[in-house]
Design an enzyme around this catalytic site. Structure first.
Site, PDB file in Angstrom:
ATOM      1  N   HIS A 282      -5.257  -7.385  -9.201  1.00  0.00           N
ATOM      2  CA  HIS A 282      -5.899  -7.988  -8.033  1.00  0.00           C
ATOM      3  C   HIS A 282      -4.938  -8.971  -7.388  1.00  0.00           C
ATOM      4  CE1 HIS A 282      -8.858  -9.920  -5.483  1.00  0.00           C
ATOM      5  NE2 HIS A 282      -9.584  -8.837  -5.688  1.00  0.00           N
TER       6      HIS A 282
ATOM      7  N   ASP B 271     -13.964  -2.813  -9.557  1.00  0.00           N
ATOM      8  CA  ASP B 271     -14.111  -1.357  -9.458  1.00  0.00           C
ATOM      9  C   ASP B 271     -14.024  -0.655 -10.811  1.00  0.00           C
ATOM     10  OD1 ASP B 271     -14.408  -1.137  -6.648  1.00  0.00           O
ATOM     11  OD2 ASP B 271     -12.292  -1.579  -6.404  1.00  0.00           O
TER      12      ASP B 271
HETATM   13  N1  CMC Z   1      -1.241  -0.368 -12.310  1.00  0.00           N
HETATM   14  C1  CMC Z   1       0.071  -0.546 -12.587  1.00  0.00           C
HETATM   15  N2  CMC Z   1       0.811  -1.538 -12.089  1.00  0.00           N
HETATM   16  C2  CMC Z   1       0.215  -2.407 -11.272  1.00  0.00           C
HETATM   17  C3  CMC Z   1      -1.152  -2.295 -10.940  1.00  0.00           C
HETATM   18  C4  CMC Z   1      -1.886  -1.230 -11.494  1.00  0.00           C
HETATM   19  N3  CMC Z   1      -3.188  -1.071 -11.209  1.00  0.00           N
HETATM   20  N4  CMC Z   1      -1.486  -3.292 -10.100  1.00  0.00           N
HETATM   21  C5  CMC Z   1      -0.367  -4.003  -9.896  1.00  0.00           C
HETATM   22  N5  CMC Z   1       0.663  -3.476 -10.623  1.00  0.00           N
HETATM   23  C6  CMC Z   1       2.026  -4.016 -10.727  1.00  0.00           C
HETATM   24  C7  CMC Z   1       2.859  -3.707  -9.485  1.00  0.00           C
HETATM   25  O1  CMC Z   1       3.539  -2.488  -9.606  1.00  0.00           O
HETATM   26  C8  CMC Z   1       3.775  -4.897  -9.442  1.00  0.00           C
HETATM   27  O2  CMC Z   1       4.767  -4.709 -10.419  1.00  0.00           O
HETATM   28  P1  CMC Z   1       6.279  -5.287 -10.185  1.00  0.00           P
HETATM   29  O3  CMC Z   1       6.124  -6.775 -10.145  1.00  0.00           O
HETATM   30  O4  CMC Z   1       7.043  -4.798 -11.347  1.00  0.00           O
HETATM   31  O5  CMC Z   1       6.739  -4.713  -8.885  1.00  0.00           O
HETATM   32  C9  CMC Z   1       2.904  -6.063  -9.925  1.00  0.00           C
HETATM   33  O6  CMC Z   1       1.919  -5.439 -10.784  1.00  0.00           O
HETATM   34  C10 CMC Z   1       2.203  -6.824  -8.824  1.00  0.00           C
HETATM   35  O7  CMC Z   1       1.445  -5.883  -8.070  1.00  0.00           O
HETATM   36  P2  CMC Z   1       1.353  -5.819  -6.489  1.00  0.00           P
HETATM   37  O8  CMC Z   1       1.186  -4.404  -6.070  1.00  0.00           O
HETATM   38  O9  CMC Z   1       2.491  -6.587  -5.903  1.00  0.00           O
HETATM   39  O10 CMC Z   1       0.034  -6.632  -6.265  1.00  0.00           O
HETATM   40  P3  CMC Z   1      -0.824  -6.675  -4.953  1.00  0.00           P
HETATM   41  O11 CMC Z   1      -1.483  -7.989  -4.945  1.00  0.00           O
HETATM   42  O12 CMC Z   1       0.017  -6.333  -3.756  1.00  0.00           O
HETATM   43  O13 CMC Z   1      -1.891  -5.484  -5.134  1.00  0.00           O
HETATM   44  C11 CMC Z   1      -3.807  -4.297  -5.883  1.00  0.00           C
HETATM   45  C12 CMC Z   1      -3.179  -5.691  -5.630  1.00  0.00           C
HETATM   46  C13 CMC Z   1      -5.276  -4.512  -6.213  1.00  0.00           C
HETATM   47  C14 CMC Z   1      -3.705  -3.450  -4.612  1.00  0.00           C
HETATM   48  C15 CMC Z   1      -3.051  -3.626  -7.060  1.00  0.00           C
HETATM   49  O14 CMC Z   1      -3.239  -4.390  -8.235  1.00  0.00           O
HETATM   50  C16 CMC Z   1      -3.519  -2.185  -7.272  1.00  0.00           C
HETATM   51  O15 CMC Z   1      -2.992  -1.279  -6.645  1.00  0.00           O
HETATM   52  N6  CMC Z   1      -4.533  -1.949  -8.167  1.00  0.00           N
HETATM   53  C17 CMC Z   1      -5.081  -0.613  -8.322  1.00  0.00           C
HETATM   54  C18 CMC Z   1      -6.095  -0.329  -7.219  1.00  0.00           C
HETATM   55  C19 CMC Z   1      -7.380  -1.102  -7.420  1.00  0.00           C
HETATM   56  O16 CMC Z   1      -7.956  -1.163  -8.510  1.00  0.00           O
HETATM   57  N7  CMC Z   1      -7.886  -1.683  -6.322  1.00  0.00           N
HETATM   58  C20 CMC Z   1      -9.152  -2.424  -6.319  1.00  0.00           C
HETATM   59  C21 CMC Z   1      -8.912  -3.884  -6.079  1.00  0.00           C
HETATM   60  S1  CMC Z   1     -10.363  -4.905  -6.457  1.00  0.00           S
HETATM   61  C22 CMC Z   1     -11.585  -4.467  -5.347  1.00  0.00           C
HETATM   62  C23 CMC Z   1     -11.208  -4.466  -3.913  1.00  0.00           C
HETATM   63  O17 CMC Z   1     -10.723  -5.447  -3.385  1.00  0.00           O
HETATM   64  O18 CMC Z   1     -11.426  -3.453  -3.292  1.00  0.00           O
END
Ligand code: CMC
Length: 424
Positions: free
Chosen positions: A302, A359
């Site tokens: 998140h 989720d």
């Molecule tokens: N699986 C694997 N790696 C992950 C995941 C994941 N679910 N989430 C984040 N990471 C890694 C990402 O690759 C990055 O690694 P590095 O620092 O080595 O590059 C690090 O963790 C930070 O992630 P980010 O993508 O920079 O974080 P963000 O704040 O931009 O994205 C997110 C947040 C929710 C989009 C992401 O965690 C994600 O894609 N999660 C899976 C989709 C999901 O469950 N979404 C629902 C979110 S909660 C309800 C809502 O708001 O809708």
């Protein structure tokens, strides 16, 4: 609080600072470009406050979520979804009279114009219900012109809250080829939606209490989450003075993506893949860690929560209760719990502070309730609607609101002369 100082090309600039009611600090960069000619660069807006807001407070480090000051745990335990709609939109808990009047209004605006049924007929049966929902919500604008006039705002808020569940249930009935079931005025908000989803003309249908309670909880937990992608979309579209229906329709589209509200559907598909692979958790965890795989563990991570998502904690407990009460034994629940346990010990996830989000367990509860997978995100939209409305209204009433128009750093070609086609 002291002003913030910035030194750029040897010259010092000062910017005012201010604090929110929970001590969060903001640096007011509104004059940054006019003073320095530079802009702030923050892709994904991870550090950018686009507004000040009195609706929802999140402390991601401590796992705190509050609606209008009330902790989510207390709201989830005690409130009805309709009460939460009132709280978010109007700022305070309603007294009995206010709640009854609001409930009455939401009950007597549930019908949609009969002509709108023709729209449903135009969609192919395979249409994703989020596509239908977004189109239908925007179409309400055609039936209620003048939606932006101040004297119509409260009525349109009621209309939208009341009609969205009719539109969502009709989208589902359309997808399975069953006749639409009309709303009933003797049912609660949540029971009426379940009734429109699951009743058929051939036999009477009584909404089980456990389903009504489970839906109430799910909708409450999704009701607002400050400046997330869909809410920011609603505010951004609304900042151009587009009306309520258009702004919320845009928010529904933003919610649909798999990184946002679409993740609940993806979680179930991922758990099914793990099941089909004989419970090979490590394979999926390794894939999620491999940046080249393009795969992520859905329902994990998140932008704001770096501890745990309090909504996921409540839902994990509720999954046990709801499945138990319904007598449903879903092997995906055990797979989800195992996956969570293994992941929370994995260095990659620990280092990055990735925890289950809202989720992760919601889909398992929806499944047990008989909701088909591609309706999961529609239910998220139903829950998020009061939050979107509250944020739209706050944006509209805030004298500081200007049309949202970010800047960019241009990295394309510098000026060159156009060469006519016959000379290229
Ligand atoms: N699986 C694997 N790696 C992950 C995941 C994941 N679910 N989430 C984040 N990471 C890694 C990402 O690759 C990055 O690694 P590095 O620092 O080595 O590059 C690090 O963790 C930070 O992630 P980010 O993508 O920079 O974080 P963000 O704040 O931009 O994205 C997110 C947040 C929710 C989009 C992401 O965690 C994600 O894609 N999660 C899976 C989709 C999901 O469950 N979404 C629902 C979110 S909660 C309800 C809502 O708001 O809708």
């Amino acid at each position: 609080m002291d002003n913030a100082k910035l030194i750029l090309n040897g010259q010092e600039y000062e910017f005012p600072t201010f604090a929110g009611s929970e001590g969060e600090v903001g640096i007011d960069f509104a004059a940054l470009r006019s003073q320095t000619k530079a802009i702030s660069y923050d892709p994904g807006y991870g550090n950018t406050g686009s507004c000040s807001s009195a609706i929802t407070f999140i402390n991601g480090e401590k796992g705190i979520l509050r609606y209008r000051g009330y902790p989510i745990e207390q709201v989830a335990e005690n409130a009805s979804f309709v009460e939460v709609c009132y709280l978010l939109i109007y700022g305070d808990l309603p007294n009995r009279e206010q709640l009854e009047s609001f409930q009455h209004d939401l009950t007597y605006h549930t019908m949609i114009h009969e002509d709108m049924k023709k729209f449903f007929e135009g969609f192919p049966p395979s249409a994703h219900p989020m596509a239908i929902l977004a189109s239908m919500v925007i179409s309400l604008s055609a039936y209620y012109p003048g939606a932006n006039d101040p004297e119509n705002i409260d009525l349109n808020i009621v209309r939208l809250l009341a009609k969205i569940k009719t539109l969502a249930a009709f989208a589902y009935k359309k997808s399975i080829g069953q006749p639409y079931v009309y709303p009933r005025n003797d049912l609660s908000y949540t029971a009426d939606f379940m009734h429109m989803m699951f009743a058929v003309p051939a036999e009477p249908y009584q909404v089980p209490d456990v389903l009504e309670r489970a839906l109430n909880l799910l909708l409450i937990l999704h009701a607002d989450h400050e400046q997330n992608c869909s809410t920011s979309t609603v505010r951004m579209v609304g900042s151009s003075q587009a009306d309520l229906f258009a702004s919320i329709g845009a928010g529904i589209c933003a919610l649909w993506g798999p990184l946002h509200g679409g993740a609940n559907q993806q979680v179930i598909q991922m758990l099914e893949m793990i099941q089909a692979d004989g419970g090979d958790y490590q394979k999926y965890i390794n894939m999620a860690k491999d940046k080249d795989s393009g795969f992520r563990l859905f329902g994990f991570g998140h932008r704001v929560y770096k501890n745990f998502d309090p909504r996921a904690r409540i839902l994990k407990q509720s999954a046990d209760e709801v499945l138990g009460a319904l007598g449903v034994k879903d092997p995906l629940l055990a797979i989800a719990k195992n996956l969570e346990e293994i992941t929370l010990k994995d260095e990659y996830f620990v280092e990055r502070k990735l925890y289950p989000n809202v989720d992760f367990y919601s889909g398992i509860i929806y499944r047990a309730m008989g909701i088909p997978t591609d309706m999961f995100t529609v239910l998220f939209a139903l829950g998020r609607l009061p939050g979107w409305i509250a944020q739209w209204k706050e944006m509209r009433d805030d004298p500081k609101t200007r049309i949202n128009r970010p800047r960019q750093i241009y990295t394309g070609a510098t000026e060159r002369s156009f060469v006519p086609l016959n000379k290229r």
